[in-house]
Design an enzyme around this catalytic site. Structure first.
Site, mmCIF file in Angstrom:
data_model
loop_
_atom_site.group_PDB
_atom_site.id
_atom_site.type_symbol
_atom_site.label_atom_id
_atom_site.label_comp_id
_atom_site.label_asym_id
_atom_site.label_seq_id
_atom_site.Cartn_x
_atom_site.Cartn_y
_atom_site.Cartn_z
ATOM 1 N N ARG A 68 1.338 -2.549 5.998
ATOM 2 C CA ARG A 68 1.573 -1.609 4.895
ATOM 3 C C ARG A 68 1.963 -0.212 5.400
ATOM 4 O O ARG A 68 1.539 0.212 6.471
ATOM 5 C CB ARG A 68 0.327 -1.562 4.006
ATOM 6 N N ASP A 125 -2.107 -2.113 -10.512
ATOM 7 C CA ASP A 125 -2.756 -3.300 -9.941
ATOM 8 C C ASP A 125 -2.820 -4.463 -10.923
ATOM 9 O O ASP A 125 -3.356 -5.524 -10.599
ATOM 10 C CB ASP A 125 -4.177 -2.940 -9.482
HETATM 11 C C1 S3P Z 1 -5.616 3.222 -5.541
HETATM 12 C C2 S3P Z 1 -4.316 3.553 -5.764
HETATM 13 C C3 S3P Z 1 -3.248 2.560 -5.939
HETATM 14 C C4 S3P Z 1 -3.809 1.173 -6.228
HETATM 15 C C5 S3P Z 1 -4.963 0.831 -5.331
HETATM 16 C C6 S3P Z 1 -6.086 1.825 -5.515
HETATM 17 C C7 S3P Z 1 -6.592 4.305 -5.338
HETATM 18 O O1 S3P Z 1 -2.498 2.490 -4.739
HETATM 19 O O2 S3P Z 1 -2.810 0.201 -6.109
HETATM 20 O O3 S3P Z 1 -5.474 -0.456 -5.587
HETATM 21 O O4 S3P Z 1 -7.813 4.040 -5.407
HETATM 22 O O5 S3P Z 1 -6.164 5.440 -5.109
HETATM 23 P P1 S3P Z 1 -1.288 3.513 -4.419
HETATM 24 O O6 S3P Z 1 -1.858 4.853 -4.190
HETATM 25 O O7 S3P Z 1 -0.645 2.951 -3.187
HETATM 26 O O8 S3P Z 1 -0.399 3.445 -5.622
#
Ligand code: S3P
Length: 444
Positions: free
Chosen positions: A128, A327
């Protein structure tokens, strides 16, 4: 999570889902509560913490950085933090397992301490992108001592001895990126500002205020926010109550919508509007999701929800809704497959860089089970026929949400749906299989 053998599981159609449940604590808030408590001098407490693998890895990392974390027999976590900029250099690599949130937030927190630390994770996390957080943190004075290709894990970061406050316009709608910059900004003198074109979940902002930091969040443009944190605050030890995770509730909730005769009540689910895009979309599809008792719990809105089976219709989901349900597209795609008509979900670019490439994985999950689906650019199009053939085996790609979505689909499909591996469900929803069985689901 290291496991040699896969643990397949199948879901088959059975009776209705019935019962009253409380799903585990919110994952986003759980990570943040541990990290902020670890950056505060004195004892903070966290009740209702999600004790899934992802969050437990964050707890281990905070210990390795010098904080004391103890779980009482009452289930309450007591945390003695080291103060802003006070992390100790860990003796070995910090392993975040499957968790992008734990890892990216901890990178931000460490960037404001004058130590070096190595961050690592499992095969999924190693794929990632981390550059998105490293770019602003380098501007703040942190240095990447080593990293895999493209700035990926494993990477070693040297935190800044004298962090520089910045104004950062986020190039991607990511709460993790925003949070990493704000956590680093805690150690910088003066104001650190993050500008986001599309508002993402604001739990870091809420918790920073809860711990006594000065933070101002203002609207920016049509859908965005401008968030300014005043650095070097005296954080105050606090108690945090973690509400139930709407992203976890999503799985049994969609199960109730697609399994005839079902009725479920969910206790105290967080209804922060930056997290409930799925509920809005399902309502547009015709779902009845009643909010029984709305209240405020520890700085977040919560409500009991009643959900009953009902026929759904296809809808168009606008791209600006993506941050509030990022999500949930996998499980929405399952609901869309059981709906009558086409559902077009627009602007899903970020899905490609989650625990797996969720755009491709969602399409595969549906296709092997006989659902007509297309990807057009960053849009996912599902042609719902009111029923799903099933009978396919779904590859979960080390992704908990693919595993849970496919199992929910199998509860209403004509033929059973099998997943190749159920182990990763424990990263975010420990006890999912037992909880679903308790509601009447046939999982074996
Ligand atoms: C999250 C942000 C999201 C989400 C992840 C949890 C967080 O990711 O998909 O499951 O707790 O800040 P991204 O910041 O990559 O969008």
């Amino acid at each position: 999570m290291n496991h040699a053998a896969l643990t397949p599981l199948s879901a088959r159609r059975g009776g209705p889902l019935k019962g009253r449940i409380r799903v585990p604590g919110d994952k986003s808030i759980s990570h943040r509560a541990l990290i902020l408590a670890a950056m505060t001098v004195g004892e903070s407490t966290v009740a209702g913490l999600l004790e899934g693998e992802d969050v437990l890895n964050t707890a281990r990392a905070m210990r390795a950085l010098g904080a004391r974390l103890d779980r009482g027999e009452d289930g309450i976590w007591r945390i003695h933090g080291v103060g802003v900029g006070g992390f100790a250099e860990p003796s070995g690599p910090l392993d975040f397992g499957n968790s992008g949130t734990g890892c990216r937030l901890a990178i931000g927190a460490v960037a404001g301490s004058p130590i070096s630390a190595t961050f690592d994770g499992d095969a999924s996390l190693r794929k990632r992108p981390m550059r998105r957080v490293l770019d602003p943190l380098e501007k703040m004075g942190a240095r990447v001592l080593s990293a895999a290709e493209g700035g990926r894990l494993p990477l070693t970061l040297q935190g800044a001895a004298a962090p520089i406050p910045i104004e950062y316009e986020s190039p991607v709608p990511s709460a993790q990126l925003k949070s990493a910059v704000l956590l680093a900004g805690l150690a910088a003198p003066g104001e650190t500002t993050v500008i986001e074109a599309e508002a993402t979940r604001d739990h870091t902002e809420r918790l920073l205020k809860h711990f006594g930091a000065k933070l101002v969040s203002k609207p920016h443009g049509e859908h965005g926010r401008r968030i300014t944190l005043t650095g070097q605050p005296e954080l105050e030890p606090s108690s945090v109550v973690v509400p139930a995770d709407p992203s976890s509730a999503a799985f049994p909730l969609v199960g109730a919508l697609i399994v005839p005769g079902s009725e479920l009540i969910f206790n105290a689910v967080m209804t922060n509007p930056l997290r409930t895009g799925l509920f809005a979309t399902l309502r547009e599809m015709g779902a009845k999701i009643e909010e029984l008792e709305k209240r405020d719990d520890g700085g977040e809105e919560v409500a009991d929800l009643r959900v009953t089976f009902c026929p759904l219709k296809g809808v168009e989901v606008p791209p600006e809704r993506a941050p509030s349900m990022i999500d949930e597209y996998l499980i929405l795609a399952v609901a869309a497959a059981f709906a009558e008509g086409t559902t077009r979900m627009r602007g899903l670019k970020e899905l490609r860089v989650k625990e797996s490439d969720r755009l491709a994985a969602t399409a595969d999950m549906l296709r092997v089970n006989g659902v007509a689906v297309e990807i057009e650019g960053d849009d996912l199009i599902v042609h719902g026929k009111g029923s799903v053939a099933g009978g396919g085996e779904v590859k979960t790609h080390m992704d908990h949400r693919i595993a849970m979505s496919a199992l929910v689909m199998g509860l209403a499909s004509d033929n059973p749906v099998r997943i190749d591996d159920s182990a990763f469900i424990a990263t975010s929803f420990p006890g999912f299989v037992e909880l679903m069985r308790g509601l009447g689901a046939d999982l074996a």
